[in-house]
Enzyme design. Sequence first.
Site, mmCIF file in Angstrom:
data_model
loop_
_atom_site.group_PDB
_atom_site.id
_atom_site.type_symbol
_atom_site.label_atom_id
_atom_site.label_comp_id
_atom_site.label_asym_id
_atom_site.label_seq_id
_atom_site.Cartn_x
_atom_site.Cartn_y
_atom_site.Cartn_z
ATOM 1 C CD GLU A 60 -1.840 -2.378 1.263
ATOM 2 O OE1 GLU A 60 -0.696 -2.730 1.619
ATOM 3 O OE2 GLU A 60 -2.750 -3.202 1.049
ATOM 4 C CG HIS A 129 -10.572 -7.729 6.965
ATOM 5 N ND1 HIS A 129 -9.923 -8.771 7.549
ATOM 6 C CD2 HIS A 129 -10.092 -7.657 5.711
ATOM 7 C CE1 HIS A 129 -9.089 -9.315 6.677
ATOM 8 N NE2 HIS A 129 -9.171 -8.667 5.563
#
Lengths: 326, 387
Positions: A60, A129
């Site tokens: 990322e 998540h």
Amino acid sequence: MPELMYREALNQALAEEMERDHRVFLMGEEVGRYNGAFKVSQGLLDRFGSARVVDAPISELGFAGLGTGAAMVGLRPVIEMMTWNFAILAMDQIVNNAAKLRHMSGGQLRCPIVFRGPTGIGGRLSSQHSQSLEAQYAHFPGLKVIFPGTPKDAKGLLKSAIRDENPVIMFEHEKLYSVKGEVPEGEYTIPIGEADVKREGKDVTLITYGRQVHFSLAAAEELAKNGIDAEVVDLRTIRPLDEERILESVKKTNRAVIVEEDWAFCGVGATVVDLIQSKAFDYLDAPVERVTQLPVSISYAANLEAAAEPSVPRIAEAVNKVLYRG
Amino acid sequence: MASRAQKTSAAVKPKGHASCNGATKASRPASAGSASAGGPALSTDQLLELYRAMLRVRILDDRMITLQRQGRIGFYGACTGQEAATLGSAYALEPTDWIFPALREASAMLLRGFPLVPYLAQVFGNSADVTKGRQMPSHQAARAVNQVSWSSCIGTQLPQAVGAAMAARLKRDRTVFMAYMGDGATSASDFHVALNFAGVFKAPVVFVCQNNHWSISMRTDQQTASESIAIKAKAYGFPGVKVDGNDVEAVYAAAKTAVDRARRGEGPTLIEAETYRMGAHSTSDDPTRYRDPKEVELWKTRDPLDRLQARLLKLKVWDARRDEALRTELLGEINAAIKEAESYGPPADETMFEDLYAEVPWNILEQREEYLEYLRRAGPAARGDHA
């Protein structure tokens, strides 16, 4: 008006903007051949080719940094995070770099870039998540933060974000991707910084955004059965906040409940409360209430997950409280 | 010349150089044969130009350290001892190419024609600074010469340079991006990510690591167990080359080869320029606490300026008289520029609200008005102790 899923609306926005402006490109994990982890980029690789729909290696911070660099030299990158939870790794590039480049360089550099991806409680995906991180990004001058709750807003806001001259952080709730809604045909945009009254009412204002728009609308219908007429204000943009629309509604109803999926402490709602108390204090008939995620990490167990998130009954209870009922 | 680079490099650190050859056989621009074999070489005029540029930066850095000690500026990170690595590599670029620097390459802007006065105004952080007093000294940036600011975060400029390089390719132009880092930054995830992406995408980028042996107080062998930094490129699938960073010709040859390669679309190169940080990490640091002075003395004998001067003397294009005259001229120029740069007033208070966004949003406008109103009400006392 045709009905589209939230993911289809986003896909349309991407395709239209890539068609309109050759500088726009999409990069992220699995965005190309796999068509995106949530299929937002369905068909884009075939249509625009691998130079503009770039499958990135897993990092990322890497593709956030690459995008930032590409924006500095004139492209308009759209960086897809597989989930904002994993993008915490990229905060250094987003916060320390993209958000500050224009200011640090004395206005010499620009960074028109969109960082977007799914967020929120996704359905038994556990704590790594399920976070709502919008307040973190909204904290930083230099960033704009949007969080659409409907397919129409998702399309219009993404188009505006891609055309914006600044870094824009876009949150897409995981549970909204398959939600359908009316999307106007043809070209339109939704301006960043404008809230939207999703339901008019006179007794209380529910201020909300993202998936909680739907919870709030459902709660408003429940409350209507008891004769309570709730107005639902969908922020759509978290930074900059649409002060005017928030205050206008609160001045009308004199009561406010903020419904948000993030944690209460330093959450988005805390800033909304600050705004209301400083600019509409004399209009309030009750302290402002907040319905938020409970201050715990989200569990895998379905009952624990459901217990921690805002719900229609919790919203209704908060409304009753500001109305001094029940 | 290239064989000379190999020789001097071997003389500086035989072990390191040998390992480099092992790292990437196919990629030894600076040592890929003798000058007669056609490696990029510098003309006498170019050597003289670089000598002037290197001496200018040396004198400038010395003056800045003094200014910091006098309390006239807040901070400074000098590149003393590393002028050949900084300027020799940047010299291989075209004006249209971009530089994403680390701490010790701001002066490449001067080589690229950025004027001295605004460059120094940045160090004072005043109204003549094109970055409007927003960045620490040694973080100069100028769009006019395609050089961005160093990012204090260590290494974050590296993925950005790769992204910019990919953008150039997408735009189908032939721009090359040079991204610098110190040896310490090779421990940062950004370094590995950037090299990996650059390798995968064959981005037109040249990574230049200035291995100056120290990251503040940490030796290079405390940062990596690799036999060199250049060898790391092998893992990412492109050439890594180690050069004597104090030999400006060797640095240039390696950089020019890498830049040409990138421009031809053949992908990235990692150059490790072995050099030495003669001074402190920055003005906030005192290296005598952790560094053997004998090591510094040894590296003084390898000073890149002295070496270039010796080369020019040997070529009989330079002499002591001209050297003295050049030093006097440069010191005069720098002192005059400092005087002018220091004469500008501070940036206006309201400018801090600018450039956060492309347009000032209403909420920031509101806060600016509130602040200015407060200033009007409270007068000079409003600013507290720092005004």
